[in-house]
Design an enzyme around this catalytic site. Structure first.
Site, PDB file in Angstrom:
ATOM      1  NE  ARG A  59      -5.661 -54.870  -5.300  1.00 43.44           N
ATOM      2  CZ  ARG A  59      -5.722 -54.258  -6.472  1.00 43.44           C
ATOM      3  NH1 ARG A  59      -6.472 -54.755  -7.416  1.00 43.44           N
ATOM      4  NH2 ARG A  59      -5.052 -53.159  -6.693  1.00 43.44           N
ATOM      5  CE  LYS A  89      -5.508 -57.050 -10.021  1.00 41.97           C
ATOM      6  NZ  LYS A  89      -6.634 -57.440 -10.875  1.00 41.97           N
ATOM      7  CD  GLU A 128     -21.124 -43.376 -19.583  1.00 42.05           C
ATOM      8  OE1 GLU A 128     -20.574 -44.157 -18.790  1.00 42.05           O
ATOM      9  OE2 GLU A 128     -22.265 -43.591 -20.068  1.00 42.05           O
ATOM     10  CD  GLU A 140     -26.347 -56.735 -10.490  1.00 41.58           C
ATOM     11  OE1 GLU A 140     -26.053 -56.978 -11.670  1.00 41.58           O
ATOM     12  OE2 GLU A 140     -25.552 -56.290  -9.661  1.00 41.58           O
ATOM     13  CB  CYS A 150     -26.548 -55.211 -19.427  1.00 42.54           C
ATOM     14  SG  CYS A 150     -25.912 -53.839 -18.488  1.00 42.54           S
ATOM     15  CD  GLU A 171     -26.815 -58.881 -22.407  1.00 39.86           C
ATOM     16  OE1 GLU A 171     -25.946 -58.262 -21.785  1.00 39.86           O
ATOM     17  OE2 GLU A 171     -27.154 -60.043 -22.150  1.00 39.86           O
ATOM     18  CG  HIS A 175     -21.090 -58.492 -23.809  1.00 36.84           C
ATOM     19  ND1 HIS A 175     -22.305 -58.163 -24.352  1.00 36.84           N
ATOM     20  CD2 HIS A 175     -21.099 -58.020 -22.533  1.00 36.84           C
ATOM     21  CE1 HIS A 175     -23.033 -57.529 -23.437  1.00 36.84           C
ATOM     22  NE2 HIS A 175     -22.321 -57.435 -22.336  1.00 36.84           N
ATOM     23  CB  CYS A 200     -23.693 -53.013 -22.900  1.00 37.82           C
ATOM     24  SG  CYS A 200     -23.392 -52.539 -21.179  1.00 37.82           S
TER      25      CYS A 200
HETATM   26  N1  GLN Z   1     -23.932 -45.816 -19.624  1.00 38.19           N
HETATM   27  C1  GLN Z   1     -23.127 -46.920 -19.229  1.00 38.19           C
HETATM   28  C2  GLN Z   1     -22.074 -47.188 -20.293  1.00 38.19           C
HETATM   29  O1  GLN Z   1     -22.357 -47.021 -21.421  1.00 38.19           O
HETATM   30  C3  GLN Z   1     -23.941 -48.160 -19.004  1.00 38.19           C
HETATM   31  C4  GLN Z   1     -23.098 -49.301 -18.494  1.00 38.19           C
HETATM   32  C5  GLN Z   1     -23.863 -50.542 -18.077  1.00 38.19           C
HETATM   33  O2  GLN Z   1     -24.957 -50.786 -18.487  1.00 38.19           O
HETATM   34  N2  GLN Z   1     -23.292 -51.383 -17.285  1.00 38.19           N
HETATM   35  O3  GLN Z   1     -20.977 -47.579 -20.008  1.00 38.19           O
HETATM   36 ZN    ZN Z   2     -25.336 -52.379 -20.174  1.00 35.92          ZN
END
Ligand code: GLN
Ligand code: ZN
Length: 772
Positions: free
Chosen positions: A24, A27, A499, A620, A658, A680, A709, A741
């Site tokens: 890479r 980068k 998480e 997507e 999202c 979103e 974001h 998100c």
């Molecule tokens: N549960 C995930 C988070 O909160 C959802 C992430 C996402 O929608 N891309 O990070």
């Molecule tokens: Zn999300």
């Protein structure tokens, strides 16, 4: 099977190659340049060296014609914007004062100037920068980069073929510039754009180019008669230019459909078509138009976007059929090799047995060369390669990794009833209300909390052996304690564990499911200098043991409020991985769904009453052609329901998505039958709430009221205003209050303040709703 030798020797070629370099280097050089640690001259030298190394590697493998101009410091669509002089007004000054800095300003923005918008390149995970055009756009040719890179390759004694985004695709990918009416159609600029392409072609011709490739992947999507007419006009105009190289018009990612007869008749010398699985219809369509007499056909028989070894006999059969349909047939990958990692042989953690099933860019180039040789000289000339290929395919086919009878039996036994909750939503809703006892307008988050430097350090320490698993897990538990106590203090209603243990929402599960492979070096460009390493769905999928239950139950042990379990859904697992090509996606999704279903059921058994299954990728992965969408949506929604339908009626299933634009899949969202969905919405001003209402969405929903974001902290008043707007579309009993998100990319300070605003706003609006 023996193939007769073709009249003309088949040439081997590719349309593009991974840009980053073995380690890479690109980068590192670009990011170093941004930080002022690498000079522009050094960055240029690194780039030139990488281009040279790529070409040499391709030629060393036996590729006859190498692509040029596919290299990019950031994105090839942005390079095209530069080539046609469509620099947005707001970036003009920067580009004029320094081309390189101006280029990066368009890509990334500056303190004062917004970048170009970024979006997905068709249905790949590569993102391009969206051209901004308007009725006042003036195109001017800037062929510098294309000509220079062509000359570099020529000077090395190679046979280069410049690759350029075609004029129709360029316009179809563009959007109206800021301030231009949304109804403006960039395609109306075609007549202004074509002379610029003509100039670039003339310059490349003058530099010695025999062939130039114009990429028109937008033509594999459904196109209107007006758009098809533009294709015809464009290639008639370019084809009838006096002084030009031969033109190869390339399509990929799907079948060409209505555009095929138009291009077949156009005055261009060659067409490149995708002949992989999804585009197999190209074969019959080509025969139906009577082939390409007098033209060169470049046949994309090696899949350029997956990582599986080619079925060479099948490819040779396709190539053999094609021989009768064109003047000459050359061999290529279906699309640029940009979408696959560089070299499978550098993977040390994958068993040699399995490694033989994999082909990354370098191995694909070799396959193309072998196929071209077989086509030219007959199969005897490639007997050794064919035999090795057969062995690899046979070993894959018969491997216990590929075929796990238990997984298969379970998958084929799954019934429609397994993919349905046992009670209707109104029944479930009553049971959940009684069980969870939540206030009106319940507050929650999407799952992740800030991924702090300490967490990343802990993971690095674990990998480097500086701490052991017990030490690592203690750090994760400490983080969970902090996240839970913060949420309690702030007054959120449905908590999450945060998480902290997840490096990535797909990778984490891929590492814990049997049948999934991770790579060490399988980097693929996502956008600019961002690279990802998609895991590989290699075999039948099963879950040897619970993956998340420990962390969720630990978090639940710290609080009386419900803690929401958190999983990545089957569709997203597929979308962000390399998927096996020896069974349908539907089947792979079903296997993943069944493994996740066990996790959902185990979470419930461990006392989790709310479980969220994220599907941010549902939209997507929508197929490029409308005709293919119903089938996709049917298996995708079924996989989600299979994951989530094994629970009791009083267990509440959430999902999250999202990326705005839900309008066209709203029925599919409804078909998920999730009890609660978070979406979103903060940036689109509750449009999604109205879309849900217009559809008659019957269940609970949380349109995001805090845009994660941006580091900006919304005030409680703002959030309350958004909630009042949402209430016009969604009744209070079904409205949730949550961010857009996950919070993993945010810092703690803004997260704290924003969630406080969110809870305050929920309380304010709740008070307005309750009779005093
Ligand atoms: N549960 C995930 C988070 O909160 C959802 C992430 C996402 O929608 N891309 O990070
Ligand atoms: Zn999300």
């Amino acid at each position: 099977m023996t193939t007769k030798s073709a009249a003309a020797a088949a040439r081997a070629t590719v349309y593009g190659y991974p840009r980053q370099g073995r380690s890479r280097e690109l980068k590192k050089a670009i990011e170093g340049y941004w930080k002022g640690r690498v000079t522009a001259a050094d960055l240029r030298a690194t780039a030139a060296e990488l281009r040279r190394a790529n070409w040499q590697e391709l030629v060393g493998t036996g590729i006859h014609e190498v692509p040029t101009g596919d290299f990019s410091y950031y994105d090839h669509v942005l390079d095209t914007t530069v080539m046609v002089g469509a620099i947005p007004e707001r970036h003009r000054a920067a580009v004029e004062s320094d081309a390189m800095d101006g280029y990066f300003a368009m890509a990334r923005g500056t303190q004062d100037v917004a970048p170009l918008e970024m979006t997905k390149w068709f249905d790949t995970n590569y993102h391009y920068l969206v051209p901004e055009l308007g009725p006042d756009t003036v195109f001017t040719a800037d062929p510098g980069k294309q000509v220079a890179e062509f000359k570099e390759a020529l000077a090395l004694g190679l046979t280069p073929r410049p690759v350029i985004v075609g004029p129709v695709t360029y316009l179809l990918l563009a959007k109206p510039a800021p301030g231009v009416a949304a109804g403006f159609d960039p395609l109306t600029l075609l007549d202004r754009l074509l002379p610029v392409y003509a100039e670039v072609l003339a310059d490349l011709r003058a530099a010695g180019a025999q062939w130039v490739q114009l990429d028109e992947p937008a033509l594999v999507q459904d196109r209107t008669p007006a758009e098809l007419n533009a294709v015809q006009r464009a290639y008639r105009a370019l084809g009838t230019l006096a002084d030009r190289p031969k033109l190869l018009v390339a399509s990929y990612f799907d079948r060409l459909g209505d555009a095929l007869p138009i291009l077949a008749k156009a005055p261009v010398e060659g067409l490149a078509l995708d002949f992989t699985e999804t585009a197999a219809a190209n074969l019959d369509a080509l025969a139906a138009v009577g082939g390409l007499p007098g033209k060169r056909l470049v046949a994309g028989v090696v899949n350029g976007r997956n990582i599986w070894v080619n079925d060479m006999e099948k490819s040779l059969a396709t190539l053999g059929t094609l021989l009768g349909l064109a003047d000459r047939v050359d061999v290529a990958a279906s699309c640029s090799l940009l979408h696959v990692p560089l070299d499978a042989t550098t993977e040390r953690d994958i068993e040699p047995q399995i490694l033989r099933w994999l082909a990354f860019a370098r191995q694909k180039a070799a396959e193309i060369v072998t196929l071209a040789r077989g086509l030219t000289h007959g199969t005897d000339a490639i007997a050794a390669e064919l035999s090795a290929n057969r062995t690899a395919l046979a070993s894959r086919n018969s491997s216990p990794i590929t075929r796990d009878p238990t997984v298969r039996a379970r998958s084929s036994a799954a019934t429609d009833a397994d993919a349905r909750r046992s009670q209707t939503y109104p029944q479930r809703s009553a049971a959940q209300r009684a069980h969870l006892n939540l206030p009106l307008l319940p507050t929650t988050t999407i799952g992740s909390f800030p991924q702090t430097g300490e967490l990343r350090t802990a993971r690095a320490d674990l990998r480097a052996g500086r701490i052991d698993t017990a030490g690592y897990e203690e750090r994760i538990r400490a983080e969970i304690r902090e996240v839970v106590s913060f949420q309690e203090k702030t007054g959120l209603d449905v908590l999450v564990h945060g998480e902290a243990e997840r490096n990535d929402m797909v990778q984490y599960f891929a590492e814990r499911l049997t049948g999934y492979l991770a790579t060490q070096h399988g980097w693929v460009q996502s956008y600019g200098t961002r690279y990802v390493r998609p895991p590989i769905l290699a075999g039948d999928i099963s879950r040897p043991e619970p993956m998340t239950v420990r962390w969720t139950t630990y978090a639940q042990s710290l609080t009386d409020r419900p803690v929401k379990g958190m999983l990545t859904g089957p569709v997203t697992m597929l979308a962000w991985s390399f998927v096996r090509d020896d069974q349908s996606r539907a089947e792979t999704a079903r296997q993943v769904a069944l493994a996740l279903r066990d996790e959902v059921n185990d979470l419930e058994a461990a006392g989790t009453s709310v479980i969220q299954v994220d599907e941010p990728a549902l939209r997507e992965t929508l197929p490029l052609r409308a005709a293919d969408r119903p089938t996709y949506l049917a298996w995708a929604t079924e996989a989600f329901r299979l994951t989530t339908s094994g629970v009791r009626p009083d267990t509440q299933i959430h999902t999250h998505m999202c990326y705005a634009e839900f309008g066209d899949i709203i029925q599919a969202i409804d078909d998920l039958d999730a009890d609660v969905i978070s979406l979103e919405a903060a940036r689109s001003h509750m449009q999604v709430a109205h879309e849900l209402a217009a559809h008659g969405y019957p269940r609970e929903a949380g349109p995001g009221v805090y845009d994660i974001h941006s580091p900006r902290v919304p005030s409680a008043q703002e959030v309350a205003a958004l909630l009042r707007t949402a209430l016009k579309a969604i009744p209070a009993e079904r409205l949730w209050v949550n961010p857009d998100c996950g919070l993993k990319t945010r810092g703690w300070p803004e997260t704290r303040d924003s969630l406080e605003s969110l809870v305050t706003a929920a309380r304010t609006v709740r008070a307005e709703l309750l009779p005093s």
